[in-house]
Design a protein around this motif. Sequence first.
Motif, short mmCIF file in Angstrom:
data_model
loop_
_atom_site.label_atom_id
_atom_site.label_comp_id
_atom_site.label_asym_id
_atom_site.label_seq_id
_atom_site.Cartn_x
_atom_site.Cartn_y
_atom_site.Cartn_z
N LYS A 73 0.84 -1.20 0.00
CA LYS A 73 0.00 0.00 0.00
C LYS A 73 0.88 1.25 0.00
CE LYS A 73 -3.53 -2.64 0.30
NZ LYS A 73 -4.12 -3.20 1.48
N TYR A 74 0.24 2.43 -0.13
CA TYR A 74 1.00 3.68 0.01
C TYR A 74 1.75 3.65 1.33
CZ TYR A 74 -2.17 5.84 -3.49
OH TYR A 74 -2.90 6.17 -4.60
N THR A 75 2.92 4.28 1.34
CA THR A 75 3.66 4.41 2.61
C THR A 75 3.65 5.87 3.03
OG1 THR A 75 5.82 4.95 1.65
CG2 THR A 75 5.23 2.61 1.77
N SER A 276 4.89 15.02 -2.85
CA SER A 276 3.50 14.64 -2.54
C SER A 276 2.60 14.77 -3.76
CB SER A 276 2.95 15.46 -1.37
OG SER A 276 2.77 16.80 -1.77
N SER A 280 3.43 10.66 -4.58
CA SER A 280 2.84 10.31 -3.27
C SER A 280 3.81 9.62 -2.33
CB SER A 280 1.59 9.46 -3.40
OG SER A 280 0.58 10.19 -4.04
N CYS A 281 4.55 8.63 -2.84
CA CYS A 281 5.57 7.97 -2.02
C CYS A 281 6.36 7.04 -2.94
CB CYS A 281 4.96 7.17 -0.88
SG CYS A 281 3.97 5.76 -1.42
N SER A 283 7.93 3.34 -4.01
CA SER A 283 7.33 2.00 -3.95
C SER A 283 7.56 1.34 -2.59
CB SER A 283 7.97 1.13 -5.05
OG SER A 283 8.02 -0.22 -4.65
N SER A 284 6.48 0.83 -2.02
CA SER A 284 6.57 0.19 -0.70
C SER A 284 7.50 -1.01 -0.74
CB SER A 284 5.17 -0.25 -0.25
OG SER A 284 4.60 -1.13 -1.21
#
Length: 410
Positions: A73-75, A276, A280-281, A283-284
């Motif tokens: 998921k997003y981190t 951001s 967004s972040c 890769s987890s």
Amino acid sequence: MNINNKPEDVVFQPATRISSIGVSEILKIGAKAQALKREGRPVIILGAGEPDFDTPDHIKEAAWKAMQAGQTKYTALDGTPELKAAIRDKFSRENGVDYALDEITVATGAKQILFNAMMATLDPGDEVIIPTPYWTSYSDIVQIAEANPVLIACNAEAGFRLQAAQLEAAITPKTRWVILNSPSNPSGAGYRAEDYRPLLDVLMKHPQVWLLVDDMYEHIVYDGFEFVTPAALEPRLKNRILTVNGVSKAYAMTGWRIGYAGGPRDLIKAMAVVQSQATSCPSSISQAASVAALNGPQDFLVERKASFQRRRDLVVAGLNAIDGLDCRVPEGAFYTFSGCAGVLGKTTPSGKRLETDTDFCAYLLEDANVAVVPGSAFGLSPFFRISYASAESELREALTRIADACARLA
Ligand SMILES: Cc1ncc(COP(=O)(O)O)c(C=O)c1O
């Protein structure tokens, strides 16, 4: 009202900020070399900017475990707490620099770190000092941020290193950053403590100028070269240094896309604002793999370095044995940046006079089936870059072909 929308009526209008940036020479040569290969020509491509090793198994396993554990998921925006802790420990253990967790940022490659930093700090008209030969992305990213790259030629006699007097002369009230890269892509030149010292002394006098150091090749250094990073050398400058690094080159993880940096809290926060709205972040899964890379065994780095050093020695000796070429011994990375002034002015068997390093590299591709990149792509001529992250047999064959091609010049 004219509502025609015929293809010929539609004119694509690129933004001014990218209009002066062409497709990189490196990509163009790579594409041409690949096209020739598809035609069946036995082209050897010595252009790749990545290690020819595979990512170690323990790192791949960490990624697999992370996926199985549902870390898909997003981190947190600019890095998981686990990865930031691993980076903090790495900076402290290997570089002697202490960064708090909120002075650390993680992005989708060191390239995005640079992008975040420039977008977060530059306004139109600002200047960024970049010594040449340089990794081309530096000036392109500065231009995308609508600021002006100030390129300073650093010749082979100076070890391709920026000198204090050059830095002092280039600083203006508009200078925001200086970008230094050791060991360098493309020259392989490394800055020792005594090379950095006079530059840091200049920066001490100019509080508006910040320093971005790109330590990407820190683990690929030869002949006992002692890698140092400016934030450790001059703690008084640490509050305006961004120390950039990543897992791409050291751990053969170019495709995982994780880069990181340590720097002043306010800068790190501003960079997160850019990130951001871009990704967004990171890769987890790649972040979990990078934790294993930084916290795991490091002994294989020594073996890989030795393998690169053998290849560096092979290529440097091979190039210097060729009349007209002159290659400085690089301290690190996996590139040679060889002078080719001695072949310019000569004529190829098909009657073309070689005027520039670009001509020479085009000749090597056409007549010798060897793809290398001209110095002009990195802002310094007449030189050419070889990436020696290829099999030794391929390097030997390429050197033979280059020697034969040079011998055919009149
Ligand atoms: C000097 C230098 N810095 C940064 C990078 C970017 O690395 P990353 O894969 O982390 O984006 C490269 C890649 O070629 C490089 O040569």
